[in-house]
Enzyme design. Structure first.
Site, PDB file in Angstrom:
ATOM      1  N   ASP A  41       0.321  -0.952   0.049  1.00  0.00           N
ATOM      2  CA  ASP A  41       0.412  -0.152  -0.320  1.00  0.00           C
ATOM      3  C   ASP A  41       1.156   1.294   0.326  1.00  0.00           C
ATOM      4  O   ASP A  41       1.540   1.362   0.122  1.00  0.00           O
ATOM      5  CB  ASP A  41      -0.994  -0.220   0.932  1.00  0.00           C
ATOM      6  CG  ASP A  41      -2.006   0.905   0.974  1.00  0.00           C
ATOM      7  OD1 ASP A  41      -2.401   1.950   0.347  1.00  0.00           O
ATOM      8  OD2 ASP A  41      -3.377  -0.392   0.800  1.00  0.00           O
ATOM      9  N   HIS A  98       1.533   1.354  -3.169  1.00  0.00           N
ATOM     10  CA  HIS A  98       0.991   2.553  -3.967  1.00  0.00           C
ATOM     11  C   HIS A  98       0.870   4.326  -3.780  1.00  0.00           C
ATOM     12  O   HIS A  98       0.259   4.956  -4.634  1.00  0.00           O
ATOM     13  CB  HIS A  98      -1.062   2.344  -3.573  1.00  0.00           C
ATOM     14  CG  HIS A  98      -0.825   1.515  -3.586  1.00  0.00           C
ATOM     15  ND1 HIS A  98      -2.765   1.085  -2.862  1.00  0.00           N
ATOM     16  CD2 HIS A  98      -0.814  -0.298  -3.656  1.00  0.00           C
ATOM     17  CE1 HIS A  98      -2.601  -0.455  -2.595  1.00  0.00           C
ATOM     18  NE2 HIS A  98      -2.223  -0.698  -3.528  1.00  0.00           N
TER      19      HIS A  98
END
Length: 411
Positions: free
Chosen positions: A223, A246
């Protein structure tokens, strides 16, 4: 006179001496949490706390009201994988239902030592993979808490360095309502050893905090490498290696109706982003007509954000502005985001995208006009079999200050 001088010297030396609390480990799988909490209470001022053993922690670490404290973590703090116990026991921090195993609070704190914080996250990932019990936009839930291994909260003048973090059930680090916090030489590795992927394993989330620096660190996760949550200001992120993430993300913002979210004065530089979903990203929820909404409708602004010397390799979206984050396209079209974005600058963003978005390497889509968006030194090559690159822009007022030619998004 000599006697008085000797006495004075002894008194000064005594006054300058720091109390040291060395925490023993019980062993045998017994809970070391109470002993750790007791040490922090005993050595809360002008002291040093030594954590040089393997500690099993089965109770909440509340280490508050510290003042001028060194924490030498050269051992391992490992939390027990007891979901049923930690869900009600971990400290609730409200935003996105986040909770924490360890709340570190006070002023003039130095945490260092080369040791490890182990979140023991595998059981959480396996459970989450079966239940998908989460809050909005991948937040935690009130029924299935996924505690954060370390939260710096209500704190000032904190340095965290030379620490390894593994297996976080949720975000690895949370900077909560704090100022003048620095992290450096942190190594984060959040990797699943089963078929269940890790989930929401952000390296850092910064919330209602200012003057925060994250630097010289290595993150392997799934993430955001670093995320600037609501009301993060005066932030520096530099010299980072991020894999599988991410991206370095402004946001998410605008999630809660009636709330004003601000992210301003952020410098991101010298980043290596590998095998990631995003590179330099701004993510904002769309609008929402419900005044009690937790899925968009908040207000605020993003201002004075700089991404500099940002290298990407196999990244789906090297540069991205998304003002319909986690929002249905029809809802977003009818109720566009209420946040404004301006004064965002990209210098020397280079490297390759993956083929996830075809030949698109830049996607800047604003709900309303975004002002003073600039880019220089952009050199991005589309991955896969693409033979050209595409740059998408929507509602960007300063397209003449971008060093690439924009096309409109497909309707």
């Amino acid at each position: 006179m000599i006697t008085n001088f000797f006495t004075l010297t002894v008194l000064v030396a005594f006054a300058l001496a720091r109390r040291t609390c060395k925490v023993p480990a019980i062993g045998g799988g017994e809970d070391d949490g109470p002993a750790i909490n007791a040490a922090f209470k005993k050595c809360a001022t002008k002291s040093k706390i030594v954590l040089d053993k393997y500690y099993v922690v089965d109770s909440l670490l509340m280490t508050e009201n510290l003042d001028d404290v060194e924490i030498e973590l050269s051992g391992t703090v490992q939390y027990t994988p007891d979901i049923a116990k930690w869900s009600p026991q971990s400290l609730y921090l409200t935003y996105q239902n986040a909770t924490t195993f360890w709340f570190l609070s006070g002023k003039d704190i130095h945490l260092y030592g080369g040791g490890t914080i182990d979140g023991n996250g595998q059981v959480w990932w396996d459970t989450y993979n079966n239940t998908h019990d989460s809050g909005t936009a991948g937040g935690s839930s009130t029924t299935f808490a996924r505690p954060i291994p370390l939260t710096i909260g209500n704190a000032t003048n904190v340095v965290v360095e030379n620490i390894r973090q593994i297996g976080s059930p949720f975000w690895n680090n949370f900077v909560y309502q704090s100022s003048h916090v620095t992290y450096k030489n942190i190594r984060i590795n959040t990797v699943s050893y089963s078929s269940s992927p890790t989930a929401n394993s952000d390296g850092w989330d910064i919330y209602r905090s200012s003057y925060v620096t994250v630097e010289d660190s290595h993150v392997n996760n799934d993430d955001d490498c670093v995320s600037f949550k609501p009301n993060s200001t005066n932030i520096i992120v530099q010299n980072m290696w991020c894999n599988g993430s991410h991206g370095i993300s402004v946001g998410s913002l605008g999630q809660y109706a009636g709330e004003t979210d601000i992210v301003a004065n952020v410098s991101v530089k010298n980043i290596t982003m590998l095998n990631a979903q995003n590179g330099a990203r701004i993510k904002v929820f769309g609008g929402n007509p419900d005044p009690e909404s937790t899925v968009g409708g908040g207000t605020g602004f993003v201002r004075n954000i700089t991404f500099r010397d940002f290298y990407v390799q196999n990244v789906d979206n090297p540069i991205l502005i998304n003002q319909c984050y986690s929002t249905n396209a029809d809802v977003c079209a009818q109720y566009p985001s209420k946040l404004t974005i301006s004064d965002v600058h990209y210098y020397n963003v280079t490297g390759t995208s993956s083929d996830a978005e075809g030949n698109v390497v830049v996607d800047l889509e604003c709900s309303a006009t975004c002002n003073d968006i600039t880019a220089t030194g952009t050199h991005l090559i589309a991955g896969g079999n693409s033979t050209s690159t595409e740059y998408i822009c929507k509602n960007i007022a300063t397209q003449d200050q971008l060093d690439f030619n924009c096309t409109a998004p497909n309707s």
